[in-house]
Motif scaffolding. Structure first.
Motif, PDB file in Angstrom:
ATOM      1  N   LEU A   1       0.806  -1.229   0.000  1.00  0.00           N
ATOM      2  CA  LEU A   1       0.000   0.000   0.000  1.00  0.00           C
ATOM      3  C   LEU A   1       0.839   1.280   0.000  1.00  0.00           C
ATOM      4  CD1 LEU A   1      -2.919  -0.899   2.448  1.00  0.00           C
ATOM      5  CD2 LEU A   1      -2.943  -0.903  -0.046  1.00  0.00           C
ATOM      6  N   GLY A   2       2.101   1.167   0.360  1.00  0.00           N
ATOM      7  CA  GLY A   2       2.955   2.345   0.351  1.00  0.00           C
ATOM      8  C   GLY A   2       2.828   3.218   1.590  1.00  0.00           C
ATOM      9  N   VAL A   3       2.008   2.817   2.559  1.00  0.00           N
ATOM     10  CA  VAL A   3       1.886   3.536   3.829  1.00  0.00           C
ATOM     11  C   VAL A   3       1.869   2.515   4.967  1.00  0.00           C
ATOM     12  CG1 VAL A   3       0.623   5.498   2.866  1.00  0.00           C
ATOM     13  CG2 VAL A   3      -0.651   3.513   3.718  1.00  0.00           C
ATOM     14  N   LYS A   4       2.098   2.992   6.166  1.00  0.00           N
ATOM     15  CA  LYS A   4       2.087   2.123   7.330  1.00  0.00           C
ATOM     16  C   LYS A   4       0.708   1.496   7.508  1.00  0.00           C
ATOM     17  CE  LYS A   4       4.344   1.082  11.314  1.00  0.00           C
ATOM     18  NZ  LYS A   4       5.742   0.642  11.428  1.00  0.00           N
ATOM     19  N   VAL A   5       0.672   0.210   7.846  1.00  0.00           N
ATOM     20  CA  VAL A   5      -0.596  -0.478   8.077  1.00  0.00           C
ATOM     21  C   VAL A   5      -0.578  -1.126   9.458  1.00  0.00           C
ATOM     22  CG1 VAL A   5      -2.211  -2.255   7.298  1.00  0.00           C
ATOM     23  CG2 VAL A   5      -0.870  -0.961   5.613  1.00  0.00           C
ATOM     24  N   ILE A   6      -1.503  -0.706  10.299  1.00  0.00           N
ATOM     25  CA  ILE A   6      -1.667  -1.315  11.614  1.00  0.00           C
ATOM     26  C   ILE A   6      -2.809  -2.318  11.539  1.00  0.00           C
ATOM     27  CG2 ILE A   6      -2.302  -0.892  14.029  1.00  0.00           C
ATOM     28  CD1 ILE A   6      -1.030   1.875  13.742  1.00  0.00           C
ATOM     29  N   GLY A   7      -2.525  -3.551  11.888  1.00  0.00           N
ATOM     30  CA  GLY A   7      -3.541  -4.595  11.845  1.00  0.00           C
ATOM     31  C   GLY A   7      -4.107  -4.865  13.231  1.00  0.00           C
ATOM     32  N   ILE A   8      -5.433  -4.954  13.316  1.00  0.00           N
ATOM     33  CA  ILE A   8      -6.108  -5.286  14.572  1.00  0.00           C
ATOM     34  C   ILE A   8      -6.988  -6.509  14.308  1.00  0.00           C
ATOM     35  CG2 ILE A   8      -7.688  -4.520  16.384  1.00  0.00           C
ATOM     36  CD1 ILE A   8      -6.951  -1.657  15.695  1.00  0.00           C
ATOM     37  N   GLY A   9      -6.808  -7.534  15.111  1.00  0.00           N
ATOM     38  CA  GLY A   9      -7.590  -8.742  14.878  1.00  0.00           C
ATOM     39  C   GLY A   9      -8.049  -9.400  16.161  1.00  0.00           C
ATOM     40  N   VAL A  10      -9.172 -10.092  16.078  1.00  0.00           N
ATOM     41  CA  VAL A  10      -9.714 -10.854  17.199  1.00  0.00           C
ATOM     42  C   VAL A  10      -9.974 -12.278  16.712  1.00  0.00           C
ATOM     43  CG1 VAL A  10     -11.655 -11.140  18.793  1.00  0.00           C
ATOM     44  CG2 VAL A  10     -10.819  -8.847  18.243  1.00  0.00           C
ATOM     45  N   PRO A  11      -9.448 -13.291  17.392  1.00  0.00           N
ATOM     46  CA  PRO A  11      -9.742 -14.664  16.984  1.00  0.00           C
ATOM     47  C   PRO A  11     -11.197 -15.015  17.270  1.00  0.00           C
ATOM     48  CG  PRO A  11      -8.456 -14.647  19.012  1.00  0.00           C
ATOM     49  CD  PRO A  11      -8.512 -13.226  18.525  1.00  0.00           C
ATOM     50  N   THR A  12     -11.909 -15.396  16.220  1.00  0.00           N
ATOM     51  CA  THR A  12     -13.325 -15.751  16.355  1.00  0.00           C
ATOM     52  C   THR A  12     -13.594 -17.211  16.014  1.00  0.00           C
ATOM     53  OG1 THR A  12     -13.803 -15.085  14.067  1.00  0.00           O
ATOM     54  CG2 THR A  12     -14.005 -13.388  15.773  1.00  0.00           C
ATOM     55  N   VAL A  13     -12.586 -17.909  15.467  1.00  0.00           N
ATOM     56  CA  VAL A  13     -12.765 -19.310  15.084  1.00  0.00           C
ATOM     57  C   VAL A  13     -11.532 -20.132  15.445  1.00  0.00           C
ATOM     58  CG1 VAL A  13     -14.315 -18.777  13.152  1.00  0.00           C
ATOM     59  CG2 VAL A  13     -11.848 -18.937  12.742  1.00  0.00           C
ATOM     60  N   VAL A  14     -11.753 -21.428  15.599  1.00  0.00           N
ATOM     61  CA  VAL A  14     -10.664 -22.400  15.701  1.00  0.00           C
ATOM     62  C   VAL A  14     -10.977 -23.517  14.718  1.00  0.00           C
ATOM     63  CG1 VAL A  14     -10.074 -21.941  18.110  1.00  0.00           C
ATOM     64  CG2 VAL A  14     -11.829 -23.638  17.578  1.00  0.00           C
ATOM     65  N   ASP A  15      -9.935 -24.201  14.236  1.00  0.00           N
ATOM     66  CA  ASP A  15     -10.199 -25.287  13.301  1.00  0.00           C
ATOM     67  C   ASP A  15     -10.475 -26.591  14.040  1.00  0.00           C
ATOM     68  OD1 ASP A  15      -7.718 -26.083  14.147  1.00  0.00           O
ATOM     69  OD2 ASP A  15      -6.791 -26.093  12.168  1.00  0.00           O
ATOM     70  N   ALA A  16     -10.932 -27.586  13.309  1.00  0.00           N
ATOM     71  CA  ALA A  16     -11.329 -28.856  13.921  1.00  0.00           C
ATOM     72  C   ALA A  16     -10.162 -29.539  14.607  1.00  0.00           C
ATOM     73  CB  ALA A  16     -11.923 -29.773  12.847  1.00  0.00           C
ATOM     74  N   VAL A  17      -8.975 -29.413  14.034  1.00  0.00           N
ATOM     75  CA  VAL A  17      -7.791 -30.034  14.623  1.00  0.00           C
ATOM     76  C   VAL A  17      -7.546 -29.486  16.024  1.00  0.00           C
ATOM     77  CG1 VAL A  17      -5.289 -30.308  14.417  1.00  0.00           C
ATOM     78  CG2 VAL A  17      -6.739 -30.517  12.386  1.00  0.00           C
ATOM     79  N   THR A  18      -7.776 -28.210  16.217  1.00  0.00           N
ATOM     80  CA  THR A  18      -7.596 -27.591  17.532  1.00  0.00           C
ATOM     81  C   THR A  18      -8.567 -28.172  18.555  1.00  0.00           C
ATOM     82  OG1 THR A  18      -6.740 -25.514  16.659  1.00  0.00           O
ATOM     83  CG2 THR A  18      -7.774 -25.431  18.820  1.00  0.00           C
ATOM     84  N   ILE A  19      -9.827 -28.321  18.141  1.00  0.00           N
ATOM     85  CA  ILE A  19     -10.831 -28.905  19.047  1.00  0.00           C
ATOM     86  C   ILE A  19     -10.425 -30.313  19.465  1.00  0.00           C
ATOM     87  CG2 ILE A  19     -13.218 -29.666  19.251  1.00  0.00           C
ATOM     88  CD1 ILE A  19     -12.973 -26.666  19.274  1.00  0.00           C
ATOM     89  N   VAL A  20      -9.988 -31.109  18.479  1.00  0.00           N
ATOM     90  CA  VAL A  20      -9.574 -32.486  18.771  1.00  0.00           C
ATOM     91  C   VAL A  20      -8.338 -32.488  19.667  1.00  0.00           C
ATOM     92  CG1 VAL A  20      -8.782 -34.659  17.772  1.00  0.00           C
ATOM     93  CG2 VAL A  20     -10.583 -33.360  16.632  1.00  0.00           C
ATOM     94  N   ASN A  21      -7.418 -31.554  19.420  1.00  0.00           N
ATOM     95  CA  ASN A  21      -6.203 -31.480  20.229  1.00  0.00           C
ATOM     96  C   ASN A  21      -6.535 -31.149  21.680  1.00  0.00           C
ATOM     97  OD1 ASN A  21      -3.093 -31.236  20.237  1.00  0.00           O
ATOM     98  ND2 ASN A  21      -3.768 -29.341  21.203  1.00  0.00           N
ATOM     99  N   ASP A  22      -7.460 -30.218  21.894  1.00  0.00           N
ATOM    100  CA  ASP A  22      -7.872 -29.876  23.259  1.00  0.00           C
ATOM    101  C   ASP A  22      -8.506 -31.086  23.951  1.00  0.00           C
ATOM    102  OD1 ASP A  22      -6.955 -27.337  22.855  1.00  0.00           O
ATOM    103  OD2 ASP A  22      -8.927 -26.435  22.529  1.00  0.00           O
ATOM    104  N   THR A  23      -9.306 -31.842  23.178  1.00  0.00           N
ATOM    105  CA  THR A  23      -9.927 -33.055  23.709  1.00  0.00           C
ATOM    106  C   THR A  23      -8.866 -34.088  24.061  1.00  0.00           C
ATOM    107  OG1 THR A  23     -11.884 -32.661  22.329  1.00  0.00           O
ATOM    108  CG2 THR A  23     -11.621 -34.866  23.246  1.00  0.00           C
ATOM    109  N   MET A  24      -7.844 -34.163  23.218  1.00  0.00           N
ATOM    110  CA  MET A  24      -6.759 -35.111  23.449  1.00  0.00           C
ATOM    111  C   MET A  24      -6.010 -34.781  24.741  1.00  0.00           C
ATOM    112  SD  MET A  24      -3.511 -36.001  20.982  1.00  0.00           S
ATOM    113  CE  MET A  24      -3.074 -37.723  20.780  1.00  0.00           C
ATOM    114  N   GLU A  25      -5.817 -33.494  25.010  1.00  0.00           N
ATOM    115  CA  GLU A  25      -5.147 -33.094  26.240  1.00  0.00           C
ATOM    116  C   GLU A  25      -5.932 -33.581  27.455  1.00  0.00           C
ATOM    117  OE1 GLU A  25      -2.239 -31.517  26.977  1.00  0.00           O
ATOM    118  OE2 GLU A  25      -1.768 -31.861  24.862  1.00  0.00           O
TER     119      GLU A  25
END
Length: 322
Positions: free
Chosen positions: A224-248
Motif C-alpha cells: 500500500l505504500g503507507v504504514k498499516v496497523i492490523g487489529i484482529g480478534v480470533p473468532t474461530v478455531v479449526d477442527a484439529v484444535t478442538i480435537v487437540n484440546d480433547t486429546m489433552e
C-alpha cells in the motif's frame, strides 16, 4: 524441522508458545509480558527483530501486541470501556505520525453476511468518521488544533465483489492519500479459550481471510505504500484444535488411571508438533477444512466490534498532541 511448527493460528503469541513448549529457542525474537491485576488484562509484546526470527515464526519483522482479557466475553459495559482505553493506548504506541493533521483510513475487512467474519464491517459501522468535516470546514470545526481525518471503507470479500481486497484498498489509498491505514479482521486461534477474549495489534499489516485459511494478498506497507496497523480478534478455531484440546483432557484422564497410566505418559512425551501430526492422521478428512465458533457469536461480535471502535474513537478524538 520448521514445517512442524506451522500451526493454524494468526496470533504471534501462540506461535511463540509452541516453540517454548517444545523447548526451542527463537533467536531474533524478544518477548515482554505485563499484567494489570485491577483490570485483569494481560498484555504480551512479541517483537520479531530479525529475518531469521521472522522465518522461524512465520511472521513478518515487527511488533505484535496481544491483549488477553478473559472477561471480554462478558456483557459488562464498564469493563469493555476499560479494554477500549487500554487498546487505544496500545494502538497509539504504533502510530507513526505526530503532526497537526493526520489522515487515517480504517478498513473493515471481512464478510458482513458471515457472523464470525463480520468483525471488520461492524467496527466500521460504529466509527466516527471526520475526514469530510475537516475537508469542508477545517480542523477548527473539530474544536482542536491537532486532529485526525478519519475515513473508513468496507471492501467486502472477493466472492462478493470479484476484486481482490488489496485492489480496492490500494485504489482508495492512492486517491485519499492517508498517512496510515488501520485494518480490522477476524482471526483464527490455536487455543479455544482465546476466542473473542483476545485482541492482537501489529504494525506489520494484515492478510485478509487468514482467519479461515483463505489467504489473500496482504495489506502492508509494501503493498500500500503507507504504514498499516492490523487489529484482529480470533473468532474461530479449526477442527484439529478442538480435537487437540480433547486429546489433552484424554491424556490427563489416562494419567490418572493405574491401568492406562503408561499410555498417557507416552502420549504426554510427544511434543506439540508430533501431537498435531497424530491428530491430522486420525481426524476424518472432511473435518480438515472445518472451523468452529461459539454459539453466542452474534452477540459477542457486536460487543467486541463496539469495544474496538470505541478504542479508535477515543484515540482519534484526542488529537495528535503528545
Amino acid at each position: 524441522m520448521l514445517e512442524n511448527y506451522n500451526i493454524r493460528t494468526d496470533l504471534a503469541l501462540e506461535t511463540r508458545e509452541r516453540f517454548v513448549s517444545d523447548h526451542v529457542e527463537i533467536p531474533g525474537v524478544s518477548v515482554e509480558e505485563t499484567y494489570d491485576e485491577e483490570r485483569e488484562i494481560r498484555t504480551t509484546r512479541v517483537v520479531v527483530e530479525t529475518e531469521n526470527g521472522a522465518k522461524m515464526m512465520g511472521k513478518p519483522v515487527g511488533t505484535y501486541l496481544t491483549i488477553e482479557a478473559p472477561n471480554m466475553a462478558v456483557p459488562d459495559e464498564d469493563y469493555h470501556r476499560e479494554i477500549s482505553k487500554k487498546l487505544a493506548e496500545d494502538i497509539k504506541e504504533l502510530i507513526p505520525e505526530r503532526k497537526e493533521e493526520v489522515s487515517v483510513l480504517v478498513v473493515g475487512l471481512g464478510n458482513r453476511e458471515v457472523t464470525p467474519d463480520a468483525l471488520g464491517p461492524y467496527v466500521a459501522d460504529h466509527l466516527h468518521v471526520t475526514r469530510h468535516i475537516v475537508k469542508e470546514y477545517g480542523k477548527y470545526a473539530m474544536g482542536k488544533d491537532q486532529v485526525y481525518l478519519v475515513s473508513a471503507v468496507v471492501p467486502g470479500v472477493t466472492g462478493q465483489t470479484g476484486m481482490e481486497t488489496l485492489e480496492i484498498v490500494k485504489g482508495v489509498v492512492e486517491e485519499t492519500e492517508p498517512d496510515f491505514v488501520v485494518a480490522i479482521d477476524a482471526l483464527a486461534a490455536r487455543n479455544s479459550k482465546r476466542l473473542n477474549r483476545t485482541i492482537q495489534i501489529t504494525d506489520t499489516g494484515i492478510c485478509p481471510g487468514s482467519g479461515v485459511g483463505n489467504h489473500r494478498l496482504a495489506l502492508n506497507s509494501e503493498t500500500l505504500g503507507v504504514k498499516v496497523i492490523g487489529i484482529g480478534v480470533p473468532t474461530v478455531v479449526d477442527a484439529v484444535t478442538i480435537v487437540n484440546d480433547t486429546m489433552e483432557n484424554f491424556i490427563v484422564a489416562l494419567e490418572s488411571s493405574e491401568l492406562l497410566k503408561s499410555v498417557g505418559e507416552t502420549l504426554r512425551s510427544y511434543n506439540e508438533a508430533e501431537k498435531q501430526e497424530l491428530i491430522r492422521e486420525l481426524i476424518a478428512p472432511h473435518l480438515n477444512g472445518m472451523y468452529m465458533t461459539p454459539k453466542n457469536i452474534d452477540d459477542t461480535i457486536k460487543r467486541v466490534s463496539f469495544t474496538i471502535s470505541e478504542a479508535l474513537n477515543i484515540l482519534f478524538s484526542e488529537g495528535t498532541a503528545s
